[in-house]
Write a protein that holds these residues in place. Structure first.
Motif, PDB file in Angstrom:
ATOM      1  N   ALA A  85       0.991  -1.161  -0.052  1.00  0.00           N
ATOM      2  CA  ALA A  85       0.129   0.039   0.042  1.00  0.00           C
ATOM      3  C   ALA A  85       0.952   1.284  -0.047  1.00  0.00           C
ATOM      4  O   ALA A  85       2.024   1.391   0.558  1.00  0.00           O
ATOM      5  CB  ALA A  85      -0.914  -0.059   1.262  1.00  0.00           C
ATOM      6  N   VAL A  86       0.228   2.296  -0.479  1.00  0.00           N
ATOM      7  CA  VAL A  86       1.061   3.503  -0.622  1.00  0.00           C
ATOM      8  C   VAL A  86       0.196   4.525   0.581  1.00  0.00           C
ATOM      9  O   VAL A  86      -1.011   4.611   0.310  1.00  0.00           O
ATOM     10  CB  VAL A  86       1.106   4.382  -1.908  1.00  0.00           C
ATOM     11  N   VAL A  87       0.863   5.195   1.471  1.00  0.00           N
ATOM     12  CA  VAL A  87       0.135   5.973   2.533  1.00  0.00           C
ATOM     13  C   VAL A  87       0.841   7.235   2.367  1.00  0.00           C
ATOM     14  O   VAL A  87       2.132   7.400   2.430  1.00  0.00           O
ATOM     15  CB  VAL A  87       0.367   5.217   3.984  1.00  0.00           C
ATOM     16  N   ARG A  88      -0.025   8.174   2.244  1.00  0.00           N
ATOM     17  CA  ARG A  88       0.534   9.541   2.206  1.00  0.00           C
ATOM     18  C   ARG A  88      -0.197  10.318   3.576  1.00  0.00           C
ATOM     19  O   ARG A  88      -1.339  10.267   3.718  1.00  0.00           O
ATOM     20  CB  ARG A  88       0.336  10.304   1.087  1.00  0.00           C
ATOM     21  N   VAL A  89       0.643  11.412   3.900  1.00  0.00           N
ATOM     22  CA  VAL A  89      -0.061  12.304   5.098  1.00  0.00           C
ATOM     23  C   VAL A  89       0.010  13.780   4.342  1.00  0.00           C
ATOM     24  O   VAL A  89       0.973  14.041   4.012  1.00  0.00           O
ATOM     25  CB  VAL A  89       0.448  12.157   6.367  1.00  0.00           C
ATOM     26  N   LYS A  90      -1.234  14.538   4.404  1.00  0.00           N
ATOM     27  CA  LYS A  90      -0.767  15.828   4.266  1.00  0.00           C
ATOM     28  C   LYS A  90      -1.958  16.349   5.226  1.00  0.00           C
ATOM     29  O   LYS A  90      -3.168  16.411   5.494  1.00  0.00           O
ATOM     30  CB  LYS A  90      -1.742  15.988   3.052  1.00  0.00           C
ATOM     31  N   ASP A  91      -1.088  17.262   5.999  1.00  0.00           N
ATOM     32  CA  ASP A  91      -1.861  18.080   7.119  1.00  0.00           C
ATOM     33  C   ASP A  91      -2.436  17.152   8.016  1.00  0.00           C
ATOM     34  O   ASP A  91      -1.743  16.137   8.487  1.00  0.00           O
ATOM     35  CB  ASP A  91      -2.869  19.107   6.836  1.00  0.00           C
ATOM     36  N   SER A  92      -3.773  16.978   8.476  1.00  0.00           N
ATOM     37  CA  SER A  92      -4.454  16.125   9.490  1.00  0.00           C
ATOM     38  C   SER A  92      -5.056  15.005   8.525  1.00  0.00           C
ATOM     39  O   SER A  92      -5.709  14.247   9.137  1.00  0.00           O
ATOM     40  CB  SER A  92      -5.242  16.816  10.254  1.00  0.00           C
ATOM     41  N   VAL A  93      -4.672  14.731   7.361  1.00  0.00           N
ATOM     42  CA  VAL A  93      -5.318  13.938   6.527  1.00  0.00           C
ATOM     43  C   VAL A  93      -4.441  12.813   6.160  1.00  0.00           C
ATOM     44  O   VAL A  93      -3.398  12.984   5.637  1.00  0.00           O
ATOM     45  CB  VAL A  93      -6.116  14.368   5.329  1.00  0.00           C
ATOM     46  N   VAL A  94      -4.713  11.530   6.293  1.00  0.00           N
ATOM     47  CA  VAL A  94      -4.182  10.328   5.782  1.00  0.00           C
ATOM     48  C   VAL A  94      -4.929   9.711   4.675  1.00  0.00           C
ATOM     49  O   VAL A  94      -5.869   9.183   4.799  1.00  0.00           O
ATOM     50  CB  VAL A  94      -3.863   9.360   6.950  1.00  0.00           C
ATOM     51  N   VAL A  95      -4.142   9.165   3.555  1.00  0.00           N
ATOM     52  CA  VAL A  95      -4.838   8.586   2.453  1.00  0.00           C
ATOM     53  C   VAL A  95      -3.976   7.272   2.285  1.00  0.00           C
ATOM     54  O   VAL A  95      -2.720   7.239   2.372  1.00  0.00           O
ATOM     55  CB  VAL A  95      -4.686   9.503   1.115  1.00  0.00           C
ATOM     56  N   ARG A  96      -4.735   6.260   1.995  1.00  0.00           N
ATOM     57  CA  ARG A  96      -4.075   5.032   1.719  1.00  0.00           C
ATOM     58  C   ARG A  96      -4.540   4.341   0.411  1.00  0.00           C
ATOM     59  O   ARG A  96      -5.824   4.166   0.412  1.00  0.00           O
ATOM     60  CB  ARG A  96      -4.298   3.914   2.814  1.00  0.00           C
ATOM     61  N   TRP A  97      -3.585   4.123  -0.374  1.00  0.00           N
ATOM     62  CA  TRP A  97      -4.010   3.605  -1.640  1.00  0.00           C
ATOM     63  C   TRP A  97      -3.745   2.075  -1.815  1.00  0.00           C
ATOM     64  O   TRP A  97      -2.430   1.679  -1.273  1.00  0.00           O
ATOM     65  CB  TRP A  97      -3.499   4.345  -2.968  1.00  0.00           C
ATOM     66  N   THR A  98      -4.286   1.285  -2.401  1.00  0.00           N
ATOM     67  CA  THR A  98      -4.045  -0.260  -2.586  1.00  0.00           C
ATOM     68  C   THR A  98      -4.314  -0.471  -3.909  1.00  0.00           C
ATOM     69  O   THR A  98      -5.304   0.147  -4.486  1.00  0.00           O
ATOM     70  CB  THR A  98      -4.755  -1.050  -1.595  1.00  0.00           C
ATOM     71  N   ALA A  99      -3.767  -1.514  -4.476  1.00  0.00           N
ATOM     72  CA  ALA A  99      -3.647  -1.790  -5.693  1.00  0.00           C
ATOM     73  C   ALA A  99      -5.190  -2.489  -6.248  1.00  0.00           C
ATOM     74  O   ALA A  99      -5.573  -3.357  -5.364  1.00  0.00           O
ATOM     75  CB  ALA A  99      -2.571  -2.673  -6.480  1.00  0.00           C
ATOM     76  N   LYS A 100      -5.743  -2.236  -7.172  1.00  0.00           N
ATOM     77  CA  LYS A 100      -6.838  -3.004  -7.383  1.00  0.00           C
ATOM     78  C   LYS A 100      -6.517  -4.358  -8.064  1.00  0.00           C
ATOM     79  O   LYS A 100      -5.343  -4.503  -8.506  1.00  0.00           O
ATOM     80  CB  LYS A 100      -7.640  -2.357  -8.781  1.00  0.00           C
ATOM     81  N   SER A 101      -7.316  -5.259  -7.722  1.00  0.00           N
ATOM     82  CA  SER A 101      -7.110  -6.779  -7.995  1.00  0.00           C
ATOM     83  C   SER A 101      -7.191  -6.811  -9.491  1.00  0.00           C
ATOM     84  O   SER A 101      -8.183  -6.105 -10.244  1.00  0.00           O
ATOM     85  CB  SER A 101      -8.123  -7.825  -7.385  1.00  0.00           C
ATOM     86  N   GLN A 102      -6.209  -7.495  -9.988  1.00  0.00           N
ATOM     87  CA  GLN A 102      -6.317  -7.930 -11.401  1.00  0.00           C
ATOM     88  C   GLN A 102      -6.969  -9.263 -11.685  1.00  0.00           C
ATOM     89  O   GLN A 102      -6.536  -9.852 -12.783  1.00  0.00           O
ATOM     90  CB  GLN A 102      -4.943  -7.649 -12.166  1.00  0.00           C
ATOM     91  N   SER A 103      -7.372  -9.911 -10.662  1.00  0.00           N
ATOM     92  CA  SER A 103      -7.874 -11.251 -10.834  1.00  0.00           C
ATOM     93  C   SER A 103      -8.709 -11.383 -11.930  1.00  0.00           C
ATOM     94  O   SER A 103      -9.469 -10.334 -12.311  1.00  0.00           O
ATOM     95  CB  SER A 103      -8.549 -11.780  -9.664  1.00  0.00           C
ATOM     96  N   MET A 104      -9.067 -12.664 -12.513  1.00  0.00           N
ATOM     97  CA  MET A 104      -9.907 -12.922 -13.475  1.00  0.00           C
ATOM     98  C   MET A 104     -11.383 -12.362 -13.108  1.00  0.00           C
ATOM     99  O   MET A 104     -12.240 -11.921 -13.888  1.00  0.00           O
ATOM    100  CB  MET A 104      -9.826 -14.119 -13.996  1.00  0.00           C
TER     101      MET A 104
END
Length: 142
Positions: A85-104
């Motif tokens: 996961a990619v986790v970013r902090v900006k001021d008092s906000v945390v955003v977490r991105w996870t990769a979408k599944s590429q499963s069939m």
């Protein structure tokens, strides 16, 4: 239900050859990472998921904290939960991105092809090769 009408959509499965070609390309890109980036991506799958996130094929969760210090604590807690996961902090906000599944099950043929092209473009850029290089080169070996 009896007497009901249903709209059926044809589902075209993606080819095993395209799937194998994709993962061969990602593996080749990973093995050609510049030395300064090699430690950042311990496996080809880490690189693939990072590239999916970078290309916009991601799920996003946002956490709003009461302060920047609390946001930093939340981010520190979230980072080890999923190591890709990619986790970013900006001021008092945390955003977490996870990769979408590429499963069939998660992606049909067209969605997979779009994500495949986007990921390989991100990796080509990362390793400093011309767009399409990974796809062409791995295509000869796959």
């Amino acid at each position: 239900m009896i007497g009901e009408r249903y709209i059926l959509v044809e589902h075209e499965a993606r080819s095993a050859a395209s799937h194998a070609h994709y993962f061969a390309c990602v593996r080749d890109g990973w093995s050609n990472l510049p030395e300064d980036l090699a430690g950042r991506f311990p496996t080809p799958d880490h690189l693939r998921k990072w590239a999916l996130i970078r290309a916009g094929y991601r799920d996003e969760v946002t956490f709003v904290a009461s302060s920047k210090a609390e946001a930093i604590r939340i981010a520190a807690f979230l980072r080890p939960v999923e190591d890709t996961a990619v986790v970013r902090v900006k001021d008092s906000v945390v955003v977490r991105w996870t990769a979408k599944s590429q499963s069939m099950r998660a992606m049909g043929r067209d969605g997979f092809q779009r994500s495949k092209d986007a990921v390989l473009s991100v990796i080509d850029e990362l390793i400093g090769t011309a767009p399409g290089t990974l796809s062409r080169e791995a295509g000869r070996a796959a």
